[in-house]
Scaffold this motif. Structure first.
Motif, PDB file in Angstrom:
ATOM      1  N   LYS A  36       8.847  -7.704   4.645  1.00 34.64           N
ATOM      2  CA  LYS A  36       9.580  -6.847   3.892  1.00 34.64           C
ATOM      3  C   LYS A  36      10.485  -7.559   3.153  1.00 34.64           C
ATOM      4  O   LYS A  36      10.755  -8.623   3.226  1.00 34.64           O
ATOM      5  CB  LYS A  36      10.174  -6.018   5.183  1.00 34.64           C
ATOM      6  N   ASP A  49      14.794   0.857   5.934  1.00 30.30           N
ATOM      7  CA  ASP A  49      13.432   0.342   5.773  1.00 30.30           C
ATOM      8  C   ASP A  49      13.237   0.306   4.183  1.00 30.30           C
ATOM      9  O   ASP A  49      12.103  -0.111   4.012  1.00 30.30           O
ATOM     10  CB  ASP A  49      12.573   1.389   6.543  1.00 30.30           C
ATOM     11  N   TYR A  87       7.140  -3.649   0.521  1.00 31.68           N
ATOM     12  CA  TYR A  87       6.272  -4.374   1.841  1.00 31.68           C
ATOM     13  C   TYR A  87       5.023  -5.063   1.397  1.00 31.68           C
ATOM     14  O   TYR A  87       4.281  -4.409   0.573  1.00 31.68           O
ATOM     15  CB  TYR A  87       5.824  -3.078   2.754  1.00 31.68           C
TER      16      TYR A  87
END
Lengths: 113, 115
Positions: B38, B86, B90
């Protein structure tokens, strides 16, 4: 514990000037070392990796070079920067042949003007 | 040489919902590691989850889990109960499990979690 230091964090250089980015790792020995470049909004392109002192493998022929003068020191260089060298440069290490992941430095944002 | 492909440049998900990011890879190796990293706006690369190819069981880390299909060379990441934190890029990555002299990344998927 192991740590990785990469500097400088930000760099603005004129076209045609030299470049030297440095990366050092502490707390481990004989690491594999990597230089990646990330263009704006793009993935990580592997530039160089090294499995030992003086051992450098180049992935992409270009204006850049790398050196590993000491076990835990990895240097990214250029004699004359191009505009296309701008990007975000990341240094990383893994623990040799049996390493199970790579650990990254904070990165250097290079802008060539 | 190994290649890693992420076919979704951008994705979005509502907070608290589930999202799946796709990754495929190509290799002739039988033993290797697969990763999801990430990269938040700070640009620091953070390991999310790791899968060892010789393990059939899918790796899980709290809200993050993978669907590893070795025969299909597919490695997707599922994020459950998505949180605003989040939001990030990614990256899927591949590394040989021995003599790992390089580590290859996909182009990345930009995930946005919407409130």
């Amino acid at each position: 514990s192991q740590t990785i230091h990469q500097w400088p964090a930000t760099l603005v250089q004129p076209v045609g000037s030299p470049l030297s980015l440095e990366c050092t790792v502490e707390g481990t020995s004989n690491p594999n070392l990597y230089w990646y470049r990330q263009a704006a909004g793009r993935g990580l392109q592997l530039l160089f990796y090294s499995v030992g002192i003086g051992q450098i493998s180049s992935e992409v022929p270009q204006n850049l070079s790398a050196s590993r003068p000491q076990d835990r020191q990895f240097i990214l260089s250029s004699k004359k920067l191009l505009l296309s060298d701008s990007g975000f440069y990341l240094c990383a290490w893994s623990s040799g042949p049996s390493g199970t992941e790579a650990f990254f430095g904070q990165g250097t944002r290079l802008t060539v003007v | 040489a190994q290649t890693v492909t992420q076919s979704q440049p951008e994705m979005s998900v509502q907070e608290a919902e589930t999202v799946t990011l796709s990754c495929t890879y190509d290799t002739s190796e039988s033993n290797y590691y697969l990763f999801w990293y990430k990269q938040p706006p700070s640009r620091q690369m953070i390991l999310v989850i790791r899968q060892e190819a010789y393990k059939q069981q899918n790796a899980t880390e709290n809200r993050f889990s993978v669907n590893f299909q070795k025969a299909a060379k597919s490695f997707s990441l599922k994020i459950s109960d998505s949180q605003l934190g989040d939001t990030a890029m990614y990256f899927c990555a591949f590394m040989k499990s021995y003599n790992n002299n390089d580590m290859r990344f996909g182009a990345g998927t930009r995930l946005t979690v919407k409130p």
